[in-house]
Write a protein that holds these residues in place. Structure first.
Motif, PDB file in Angstrom:
ATOM      1  N   SER A  86       1.051  -1.159   0.043  1.00 39.64           N
ATOM      2  CA  SER A  86       0.080   0.111  -0.040  1.00 39.64           C
ATOM      3  C   SER A  86       0.684   1.241  -0.046  1.00 39.64           C
ATOM      4  O   SER A  86       1.594   1.367   0.933  1.00 39.64           O
ATOM      5  N   TYR A 123      -5.978   6.300   5.433  1.00 39.51           N
ATOM      6  CA  TYR A 123      -5.174   5.381   5.748  1.00 39.51           C
ATOM      7  C   TYR A 123      -5.616   4.460   6.712  1.00 39.51           C
ATOM      8  O   TYR A 123      -5.311   3.114   6.710  1.00 39.51           O
ATOM      9  N   THR A 166      -6.708   0.737   5.071  1.00 36.82           N
ATOM     10  CA  THR A 166      -5.964  -0.437   5.243  1.00 36.82           C
ATOM     11  C   THR A 166      -6.581  -1.443   6.137  1.00 36.82           C
ATOM     12  O   THR A 166      -6.339  -2.406   5.867  1.00 36.82           O
ATOM     13  N   ILE A 220      -8.267  -3.557   3.624  1.00 31.59           N
ATOM     14  CA  ILE A 220      -7.461  -4.315   3.067  1.00 31.59           C
ATOM     15  C   ILE A 220      -6.908  -5.471   3.984  1.00 31.59           C
ATOM     16  O   ILE A 220      -6.906  -6.555   3.437  1.00 31.59           O
ATOM     17  N   LEU A 267       1.946  -8.206   3.773  1.00 30.89           N
ATOM     18  CA  LEU A 267       1.648  -6.903   3.462  1.00 30.89           C
ATOM     19  C   LEU A 267       2.739  -5.847   3.962  1.00 30.89           C
ATOM     20  O   LEU A 267       3.321  -5.851   4.955  1.00 30.89           O
ATOM     21  N   CYS A 301       3.398  -1.735   4.057  1.00 29.90           N
ATOM     22  CA  CYS A 301       2.477  -0.276   3.747  1.00 29.90           C
ATOM     23  C   CYS A 301       3.340   0.949   4.117  1.00 29.90           C
ATOM     24  O   CYS A 301       4.440   0.811   4.851  1.00 29.90           O
ATOM     25  N   SER A 318       4.232   4.351   5.681  1.00 26.75           N
ATOM     26  CA  SER A 318       3.925   5.500   6.465  1.00 26.75           C
ATOM     27  C   SER A 318       4.692   6.577   6.404  1.00 26.75           C
ATOM     28  O   SER A 318       5.137   6.972   5.288  1.00 26.75           O
ATOM     29  N   MET A 366      -3.327   3.946  11.235  1.00 23.82           N
ATOM     30  CA  MET A 366      -3.162   2.839  10.334  1.00 23.82           C
ATOM     31  C   MET A 366      -2.004   1.877  10.840  1.00 23.82           C
ATOM     32  O   MET A 366      -2.137   0.752  10.841  1.00 23.82           O
ATOM     33  N   VAL A 369      -2.438  -1.953  11.521  1.00 24.96           N
ATOM     34  CA  VAL A 369      -1.121  -3.040  10.957  1.00 24.96           C
ATOM     35  C   VAL A 369      -0.606  -3.978  12.120  1.00 24.96           C
ATOM     36  O   VAL A 369      -0.445  -5.036  11.655  1.00 24.96           O
ATOM     37  N   TRP A 397       3.540  -8.337   8.289  1.00 19.40           N
ATOM     38  CA  TRP A 397       3.487  -7.000   7.837  1.00 19.40           C
ATOM     39  C   TRP A 397       4.928  -6.518   8.096  1.00 19.40           C
ATOM     40  O   TRP A 397       5.591  -6.756   8.769  1.00 19.40           O
TER      41      TRP A 397
END
Length: 232
Positions: free
Chosen positions: A69, A83, A87, A90, A102, A104, A106, A145, A149, A156
């Motif tokens: 992402s 976010y 997310t 997702i 995953l 992502c 930030s 977010m 996560v 992640w």
């Protein structure tokens, strides 16, 4: 591997898509503006997706292998939720579809703390202005977010770049867990670093800071661009 990219039509997302295709990945690029997406490739599928729509998100991740992402929106005084809400959709969809990996994006400003290496001006002028005034609602949502996560149960990695800038040249960028001394990160380095995480678990369930120290712009150039940046 089929890589699913959210925010693929933003400046980082386009670089990420191009680099992934160059490395031989199959890519599903997700955007709300399909007609403006500039890349074409036999291994590329460009699909409309609104991350606020859970059904669209689930359809978008179906059949994928890993998700990255690069969602992004401009600074705003209004509450930002793309976010955290996007997310979370997702994450839920990945669980439903059986995906685990995953990555992502930030920002180092999401949980910024002063560091002597960054100097007085950055610690006490630039970072507080961006974090607590110009981008407060954005970084607050990035924080939500990151929390979602970190408790997602997925495999992640959260990327925390410094101030992003554009260049065509990839550098010998620096990485470290949680924090690294550096004011800038090029988008091309960030994209490369994210793709490199797909082949390793070194930063699985960790926050990865990435910084560029070659041919970086001035602090004021970055502030001006951040203040007027477009949605990703």
């Amino acid at each position: 591997m089929k890589l699913v990219i959210f925010g693929a039509n933003g400046p980082t997302g386009r670089l990420l898509t191009r680099q992934a295709l160059d490395r031989g990945f199959q890519v599903r690029a997700l955007t709300r503006n399909v007609q403006t997406f500039p890349l074409k490739n036999v291994n590329l599928e460009v699909r409309y997706c609104d991350v606020f729509d859970p059904a669209e998100v689930e359809q978008s991740v179906a059949g994928g292998t890993a998700v990255i992402s690069t969602l992004g929106v401009p600074y705003s005084k209004q509450r930002i939720t793309v976010y955290s809400a996007g997310t979370q959709h997702i994450i839920n969809s990945m669980h439903e579809q059986g995906l685990e990996r995953l990555i992502c994006v930030s920002s180092e400003l999401t949980h910024y703390q002063t560091h002597p290496e960054m100097g007085f001006f950055n610690n006490h002028v630039v970072a507080p202005f961006l974090r607590n005034y110009l981008g407060k609602t954005l970084y607050d949502d990035m924080g939500r977010m990151e929390l979602a996560v970190s408790v997602s149960g997925l495999n992640w990695t959260i990327m925390r770049p410094a101030a992003l800038f554009d260049t065509d040249k990839m550098s010998l960028y620096q990485t470290a867990e949680q924090w690294i001394a550096g004011n800038f990160t090029s988008r091309v380095d960030l994209a490369a670093c994210m793709l490199n995480q797909l082949g390793t678990d070194a930063f699985s369930h960790k926050v990865l800071a990435v910084a560029t120290d070659e041919d970086v712009p001035s602090t004021w150039d970055v502030i001006r661009k951040e203040a007027f940046k477009k949605s990703q």
